[in-house]
Scaffold this active site. Structure first.
Site, mmCIF file in Angstrom:
data_model
loop_
_atom_site.group_PDB
_atom_site.id
_atom_site.type_symbol
_atom_site.label_atom_id
_atom_site.label_comp_id
_atom_site.label_asym_id
_atom_site.label_seq_id
_atom_site.Cartn_x
_atom_site.Cartn_y
_atom_site.Cartn_z
ATOM 1 C CB SER A 49 -0.930 0.015 1.215
ATOM 2 O OG SER A 49 -1.775 -1.099 1.212
ATOM 3 C CG ASP A 274 -5.485 -3.417 3.239
ATOM 4 O OD1 ASP A 274 -5.073 -4.138 2.324
ATOM 5 O OD2 ASP A 274 -4.798 -3.152 4.250
#
Length: 470
Positions: A49, A274
């Site tokens: 990320s 996530d």
């Protein structure tokens, strides 16, 4: 929030409303322009990320586990990070005189928000205790310190992460048995407040205080609602101090930032989608997709789409999938009907949703799910490969857009393209002059013309970006 997550979230939204679900539309689905973006990092086929956020916020590809730095910086290379800094869309917006803000459901120092303001050779350097001694000696600082010390101009900061800004001697106001993480003795929350003397600034840590904030009277707002990440939307009601929803935070941020006549840029991330995937808890992930979609609805309803660019995307996908020939209307969090089971070699029921890897693997074989409530918020979906945490996946993710310059999102793009469209749409960064020469109406001020044009970007990242053309 990969394609499969969007699809499953859409179905769940419809089923929660009493419909079969497949025909449902999320707010992001209703945006008329769409594209795909490639998410790989410079050195990884499947990304992390920090590097993906650097791509869609900074406009350059980066290496695995770095944040806010370019491709010359490898993981943990402090020295290279000091010269490899990448300027984000948020920083360009500030330099153009716009207000800026961050709204997330993770820690405000986590990978995606960090890419908007920080520069670190490791996304893990969230507080000083996580920065190695050698890196500190070279002059590398932690992400929380960069947020407060290097970016005092950010008007709105909402999310979790109190413990990353407070010291090991400070007791958390919500959980008396917990302390902060900082080993340098610096109370960054107090430093933030001290730096705002003479300004209309507020610090809040619970919902009642948040609700009392008057946007009309507030110039700066920092809200840190948990020591670490905020609650999942399914757990929100269990929080004794209460937390605002991502939609409520988005609304408050918009009201504060939109007062600037030069416009604003706001990054909003439904971060816990996530994190639920990493735990293989699909119910929590999909309910957070719906909560995030509610924030998109807030943006669409509060702002004029003739003046507002809305862009919705994800930083990456997960090994989340669903299948098995279930009939229409089968609960997305449920078990595939029994008539499919004869085709299953072990003869046992299986869920609509599975993960390629993760904590749901059992060495002794699959669990018999007969009588198991697979829609429970803490149910862990089964997986094929045993891993403590489920991983990201490497396929493309979607972009949905509407408003001025939204037509630029078509086809397949590198992830860095997202940042460049936002900068071009707002006439900031390297496009400050270029976009003016290519448009029939200039971005610079001219007497007598009060036409307003704004760019608003929503991401899982949910971005909001506003620019005025006079």
């Amino acid at each position: 929030m990969g394609v499969s997550t969007v699809t499953a979230g859409r179905i769940l939204k419809g089923q929660l409303a009493g419909r079969t679900g497949e025909e449902e539309l999320l707010e992001m689905d209703k945006l008329p322009y769409s594209a795909l973006v490639k998410t790989y990092n410079i050195d990884r086929q499947t990304p992390d990320s920090g590097a993906t956020a650097t791509a869609f916020l900074g406009g350059v590809k980066a290496k695995f586990y770095t944040v806010g730095v370019d491709g010359t910086v490898s993981f943990s290379d402090c020295a290279a990070s000091l010269t490899g800094k990448v300027k984000s869309v948020l920083r360009h917006a500030h330099d153009a005189g716009k207000s800026t803000g961050i709204v997330v459901t993770s820690r405000v120092t986590h990978a995606t928000p960090a890419a908007s303001y920080a520069h670190a050779a490791s996304r893990l350097w969230e507080h000083v205790g996580q920065v190695p001694t050698f890196a500190q000696a070279l002059g590398c600082t932690d992400i929380a310190l960069q947020l407060v010390q290097d970016n005092p101009f950010i008007n709105v900061i909402l999310g979790g992460g109190r413990a990353f800004l407070t010291t090991t001697n400070q007791t958390d106001p919500e959980y008396p048995g917990r302390k902060g993480f900082r080993t340098d003795g610096r109370d960054l929350i107090q430093e933030w407040q001290d730096g705002k003397q003479g300004s209309a600034a507020r610090y809040v840590w619970r919902k009642a205080e948040f609700d009392q904030v008057d946007p009309a009277e507030t110039e700066f707002l920092i809200g840190l609602f948990e020591p670490s990440h905020m609650q999942y939307s399914l757990d929100n009601e269990e929080d004794p101090a209460g937390e605002p929803t991502i939609a409520e935070m988005t609304s408050k941020a918009l009201q504060i930032l939109s007062k600037n006549p030069k416009g604003f840029f706001l990054l909003v991330e439904g971060s816990r989608i996530d994190l639920a995937h990493h735990d293989s808890k699909a119910a929590k992930a999909l309910h957070d997709v719906i909560a995030f979609d509610d924030a998109i609805a807030v943006g669409k309803n509060m702002l004029d789409l003739d003046e507002t660019l809305i862009t919705v995307t994800a930083d990456h996908s997960h090994t989340f999938t669903f299948g098995g020939y279930a009939p229409r209307g089968t609960p997305i969090l449920g078990i595939v009907p029994e008539f499919i089971i004869p085709d299953v070699l072990d003869g046992m029921p299986f869920t609509n949703i599975l993960y390629g890897n993760g904590p749901g693997f059992r060495q002794e074989g699959r669990q018999n799910l007969t009588g198991v409530d697979t829609a429970d918020k803490d149910y862990v979906q089964q997986s094929a490969v045993p891993m403590a945490d489920e991983t990201h996946s490497g396929e493309d993710v979607s972009v949905f857009a509407d408003g001025p310059m939204a037509h630029l999102f078509r086809g397949l793009h590198e992830q860095v393209y997202v940042a460049h469209v936002m900068k071009y749409a707002a006439c900031i960064g390297e496009y400050t002059e270029t976009c003016r020469t290519l448009r029939t109406q200039p971005c610079n001020n001219s007497a007598g013309d009060q036409h307003a044009w704004s760019g608003f970007t929503l991401f899982i990242t949910l971005f909001l970006l506003q620019n005025i053309i006079n």
